[in-house]
Design an enzyme around this catalytic site. Structure first.
Site, short mmCIF file in Angstrom:
data_model
loop_
_atom_site.label_atom_id
_atom_site.label_comp_id
_atom_site.label_asym_id
_atom_site.label_seq_id
_atom_site.Cartn_x
_atom_site.Cartn_y
_atom_site.Cartn_z
N ASP A 11 0.89 -1.16 0.00
CA ASP A 11 0.00 0.00 0.00
C ASP A 11 0.93 1.22 0.00
OD1 ASP A 11 -2.22 1.71 0.24
OD2 ASP A 11 -2.09 1.66 2.43
N GLU A 73 -1.20 -1.40 -4.70
CA GLU A 73 -2.43 -0.65 -4.89
C GLU A 73 -2.19 0.46 -5.89
OE1 GLU A 73 -4.97 2.15 -2.05
OE2 GLU A 73 -5.04 0.04 -1.43
N ASP A 147 -2.88 0.78 6.86
CA ASP A 147 -1.98 0.60 5.71
C ASP A 147 -1.50 -0.85 5.61
OD1 ASP A 147 -1.29 3.73 5.18
OD2 ASP A 147 -1.28 3.29 7.32
#
Length: 166
Positions: A11, A73, A147
């Site tokens: 992330d 991501e 996260d």
């Protein structure tokens, strides 16, 4: 191509980058490690130093766990906050470079797609993602900060996508 056995989920962020390494075996994925790479969050810290911190952190995780694939991501930023997209782009560049140097294939997924695959709801809340990851991985506690849960979710999403493609 057989599904990757060890996937590094990321992330990306310039201040905080979440990561999670999952190894896939029956009956459920095994969490190898998860955490965050944190850079100095003050404006006085040089941008190059922040990017280098992200890069070094990802290189360290790759060296330790030797993932076969990386799932990241995708970049998302609201049009009212273009600076966020630019900063996230710097972090993603460092992450992709670390993977390319080790010849690790990288796949990007939109956050809404990850949430849809992992929770069944493309608009799932942070809390819902955390609880789903806790359940799927059999964790005693919620993965925190969010996260970390997001990084684990993108790794899990990649694994599920690989299996659907078979």
């Amino acid at each position: 191509m057989p599904p990757s056995r060890r996937i590094l989920g990321i992330d990306p962020g310039l201040a905080i980058t979440g990561y999670g390494v999952l190894e896939f075996s029956q009956p459920r994925p095994i969490l190898c490690e998860a955490g965050i790479i944190r850079t100095a969050d003050d404006d006085a810290t040089d941008m190059a130093e922040k990017v280098l911190s992200v890069y070094n952190g990802v290189v360290e995780v790759i060296a330790q766990f030797k993932p076969e694939a990386m799932a990241v991501e995708q970049l998302y930023a609201h049009y009212k906050h273009p600076r966020t997209a630019i900063l996230m782009g710097h972090a993603r560049g460092a992450i992709f470079l670390a993977a390319a140097q080790q010849k690790i294939p990288v796949v990007s997924y939109a956050a809404t797609h990850v949430k849809k695959i992992v929770t069944g709801n493309g608009r799932a809340s942070k809390d819902q993602v955390q609880r789903t990851i806790q359940r799927e991985l059999g964790l005693a506690n919620l993965p925190d900060p969010p996260d970390v849960a997001d990084a684990l979710a993108v790794a899990l999403c990649h694994y599920y996508q690989q299996n659907l493609a078979k």
